[in-house]
Design a protein around this motif. Sequence first.
Motif, PDB file in Angstrom:
ATOM      1  N   LEU A 189      43.864  38.215  53.193  1.00  0.00           N
ATOM      2  CA  LEU A 189      43.407  37.069  53.346  1.00  0.00           C
ATOM      3  C   LEU A 189      41.709  37.127  53.069  1.00  0.00           C
ATOM      4  N   GLY A 190      41.021  36.116  52.333  1.00  0.00           N
ATOM      5  CA  GLY A 190      39.868  35.924  52.140  1.00  0.00           C
ATOM      6  C   GLY A 190      39.643  36.385  50.690  1.00  0.00           C
ATOM      7  N   ASP A 191      40.712  36.955  50.007  1.00  0.00           N
ATOM      8  CA  ASP A 191      40.531  37.679  48.696  1.00  0.00           C
ATOM      9  C   ASP A 191      40.280  36.530  47.660  1.00  0.00           C
ATOM     10  N   THR A 192      39.657  36.680  46.518  1.00  0.00           N
ATOM     11  CA  THR A 192      39.592  35.820  45.538  1.00  0.00           C
ATOM     12  C   THR A 192      40.869  35.993  44.586  1.00  0.00           C
ATOM     13  N   VAL A 193      41.471  35.012  44.314  1.00  0.00           N
ATOM     14  CA  VAL A 193      42.813  35.481  43.441  1.00  0.00           C
ATOM     15  C   VAL A 193      42.388  34.391  42.218  1.00  0.00           C
ATOM     16  N   ARG A 194      42.589  34.888  40.953  1.00  0.00           N
ATOM     17  CA  ARG A 194      42.331  34.320  39.685  1.00  0.00           C
ATOM     18  C   ARG A 194      43.951  34.089  38.947  1.00  0.00           C
ATOM     19  N   LEU A 195      43.865  32.843  38.965  1.00  0.00           N
ATOM     20  CA  LEU A 195      45.240  32.351  38.136  1.00  0.00           C
ATOM     21  C   LEU A 195      45.085  31.717  36.898  1.00  0.00           C
ATOM     22  N   LYS A 196      45.855  31.967  36.097  1.00  0.00           N
ATOM     23  CA  LYS A 196      45.858  31.328  34.815  1.00  0.00           C
ATOM     24  C   LYS A 196      47.154  30.172  34.586  1.00  0.00           C
TER      25      LYS A 196
END
Length: 200
Positions: A121-128
């Motif tokens: 929780l709180g993480d940055t998740v990079r999506l494409k």
Amino acid sequence: CLSDWSSDVCSSDLLAEMRSTFAYFHYDVQVDLARPVRSEAATAVVRTVPGVAAAEAWQYATALRLRPDGTESGALTVFGFPADVRTVRPTIETGRWLISGEGRALVVTANLLQDEPDLRLGDTVRLKVRGRTADFTLVGTIRSPTMQPALYMSDESLGELSGSAGRASVLAVAMDPGSGWSAPAFAAAIRAALEHAGIP
């Protein structure tokens, strides 16, 4: 469940899991559109059918997670829900559900963490999605309604990321219990209304 002594326990667990799954899907008909259409236009058509209690436009797309180590996840299904969605009732496991207007927030099913165990929780998740990338903040995990992991964000965020802002891929429609429709007849009436309006 292989042994007789455990059959009652297994049956109880299975029934509880089924109840949880059915509780999540708080609608009667799901319409998969042949191509994305304007959300407002599609839901307006559906609401002309008598007995519609709620009609919501969803988006979905296939996404990849771009991990911090430079690798990519397998294909993931991401859903974009309207603000204050009524047609699903997720069971929160950690964190919270999406909040209207908060921007790039992300909720995932708990079983996604089996494949992406580093996520917190709180993480940055990079999506494409479709060649476009964006960063999201993980704000919650929910019990998965199916065996397939999934990600959830606002329809605005997914529309921006996928290039399909304001368009729907799926319609979720809830029926008024007092409408008198059977489920098949209700579904047929919705389909007929959409096709009459030129929405395949």
